[in-house]
Motif scaffolding. Structure first.
Motif, short mmCIF file in Angstrom:
data_model
loop_
_atom_site.label_atom_id
_atom_site.label_comp_id
_atom_site.label_asym_id
_atom_site.label_seq_id
_atom_site.Cartn_x
_atom_site.Cartn_y
_atom_site.Cartn_z
N VAL A 42 0.83 -1.20 0.00
CA VAL A 42 0.00 0.00 0.00
C VAL A 42 0.87 1.26 0.00
N LYS A 43 2.01 1.23 0.68
CA LYS A 43 2.87 2.40 0.78
C LYS A 43 3.75 2.62 -0.45
N SER A 44 3.95 1.60 -1.27
CA SER A 44 4.85 1.75 -2.42
C SER A 44 4.19 2.60 -3.51
N ASP A 45 5.05 3.33 -4.23
CA ASP A 45 4.55 4.25 -5.26
C ASP A 45 4.75 3.72 -6.68
N SER A 46 5.83 3.01 -6.93
CA SER A 46 6.11 2.57 -8.29
C SER A 46 5.42 1.25 -8.61
N THR A 47 5.19 1.03 -9.88
CA THR A 47 4.53 -0.19 -10.33
C THR A 47 5.43 -1.40 -10.13
N ALA A 48 6.72 -1.24 -10.36
CA ALA A 48 7.65 -2.35 -10.18
C ALA A 48 7.70 -2.80 -8.72
N ALA A 49 7.66 -1.84 -7.81
CA ALA A 49 7.66 -2.19 -6.38
C ALA A 49 6.37 -2.91 -6.01
N LYS A 50 5.26 -2.46 -6.57
CA LYS A 50 3.98 -3.12 -6.27
C LYS A 50 3.97 -4.55 -6.81
N VAL A 51 4.51 -4.75 -8.02
CA VAL A 51 4.59 -6.10 -8.58
C VAL A 51 5.49 -6.97 -7.72
N GLY A 52 6.60 -6.41 -7.26
CA GLY A 52 7.50 -7.16 -6.38
C GLY A 52 6.83 -7.55 -5.07
N TRP A 53 6.08 -6.62 -4.47
CA TRP A 53 5.38 -6.94 -3.23
C TRP A 53 4.27 -7.97 -3.44
N VAL A 54 3.63 -7.93 -4.61
CA VAL A 54 2.60 -8.95 -4.91
C VAL A 54 3.26 -10.33 -5.02
N ILE A 55 4.41 -10.41 -5.67
CA ILE A 55 5.10 -11.71 -5.80
C ILE A 55 5.53 -12.21 -4.42
N ILE A 56 6.09 -11.32 -3.60
CA ILE A 56 6.47 -11.73 -2.24
C ILE A 56 5.24 -12.13 -1.43
N GLY A 57 4.16 -11.39 -1.63
CA GLY A 57 2.91 -11.72 -0.93
C GLY A 57 2.37 -13.08 -1.33
N LEU A 58 2.47 -13.43 -2.60
CA LEU A 58 2.02 -14.75 -3.04
C LEU A 58 2.88 -15.86 -2.47
N ILE A 59 4.18 -15.60 -2.34
CA ILE A 59 5.06 -16.60 -1.73
C ILE A 59 4.70 -16.80 -0.26
N VAL A 60 4.48 -15.70 0.45
CA VAL A 60 4.10 -15.79 1.87
C VAL A 60 2.72 -16.43 2.00
N LEU A 61 1.81 -16.13 1.07
CA LEU A 61 0.48 -16.74 1.11
C LEU A 61 0.55 -18.24 0.90
N SER A 62 1.48 -18.69 0.06
CA SER A 62 1.65 -20.14 -0.10
C SER A 62 2.17 -20.78 1.19
N ILE A 63 2.99 -20.05 1.93
CA ILE A 63 3.44 -20.56 3.24
C ILE A 63 2.26 -20.64 4.21
N VAL A 64 1.40 -19.63 4.17
CA VAL A 64 0.21 -19.65 5.03
C VAL A 64 -0.67 -20.85 4.71
N PHE A 65 -0.91 -21.11 3.44
CA PHE A 65 -1.77 -22.23 3.07
C PHE A 65 -1.12 -23.58 3.33
N SER A 66 0.20 -23.63 3.33
CA SER A 66 0.85 -24.91 3.63
C SER A 66 0.77 -25.24 5.12
N ASN A 67 0.52 -24.25 5.96
CA ASN A 67 0.40 -24.48 7.40
C ASN A 67 -1.04 -24.41 7.87
N ILE A 68 -1.97 -24.67 6.99
CA ILE A 68 -3.38 -24.58 7.36
C ILE A 68 -3.77 -25.69 8.34
N TYR A 69 -2.95 -26.74 8.41
CA TYR A 69 -3.23 -27.81 9.38
C TYR A 69 -3.00 -27.35 10.81
#
Length: 117
Positions: A42-69
Motif C-alpha cells: 500500500v505504501k509503495s509508489d512505483s509499479t515495479a515495487a507493487k509487482v515485487g510486493w505482490v510476488i512476495i505476498g504470493l510466496i508468503v500466502l503459499s506458506i500460510v496455506f501450507s500451514n493450514i493444518y
C-alpha cells in the motif's frame, strides 16, 4: 466417569496441540509477514515495487496455506480451554424431589434452587 472422559480428552487435545505447535508458530509468523507485505504494498509508489510486493505476498500466502493444518492445533487449544472450564461443573440438580403440594415448607428447597439459578 465424567472426569475420566474429560481427562482422556484433555490428554489427547494436549498431544495434538504439542504436535501442531511448530506449524501454529509458523502460521502466526507467516500471517504477520503477510500483513507487513500488504502494508508495504500500500505504501509503495512505483509499479515495479507493487509487482515485487505482490510476488512476495504470493510466496508468503503459499506458506500460510501450507500451514493450514495448524488450525487443528488451534482447535485442540480450544478443546483444552473448554475442558478446563468444565472440569468442576456439577451436572446434578440440587433438588431431586419436586413436591406438588402447596405447603410452603415442602417446596422451600425447590423454590430456593430456582431463585439461585
Amino acid at each position: 466417569m465424567r472426569k475420566f472422559v474429560l481427562f482422556v480428552g484433555g490428554l489427547v487435545a494436549l498431544l495434538v496441540l504439542l504436535a501442531n505447535l511448530g506449524p501454529m508458530v509458523l502460521l502466526a509468523v507467516s500471517g504477520w509477514l503477510l500483513y507487513v507485505v500488504f502494508k508495504k504494498f500500500v505504501k509503495s509508489d512505483s509499479t515495479a515495487a507493487k509487482v515485487g510486493w505482490v510476488i512476495i505476498g504470493l510466496i508468503v500466502l503459499s506458506i500460510v496455506f501450507s500451514n493450514i493444518y495448524a488450525v487443528i492445533g488451534v482447535a485442540a487449544a480450544y478443546a483444552l480451554y473448554w475442558i478446563y472450564q468444565n472440569w468442576n461443573k456439577d451436572d446434578s440438580d440440587p433438588v431431586v424431589d419436586v413436591m406438588d403440594s402447596d405447603d410452603p415448607f415442602t417446596n422451600f428447597e425447590r423454590q430456593w434452587a430456582e431463585i439461585n439459578n
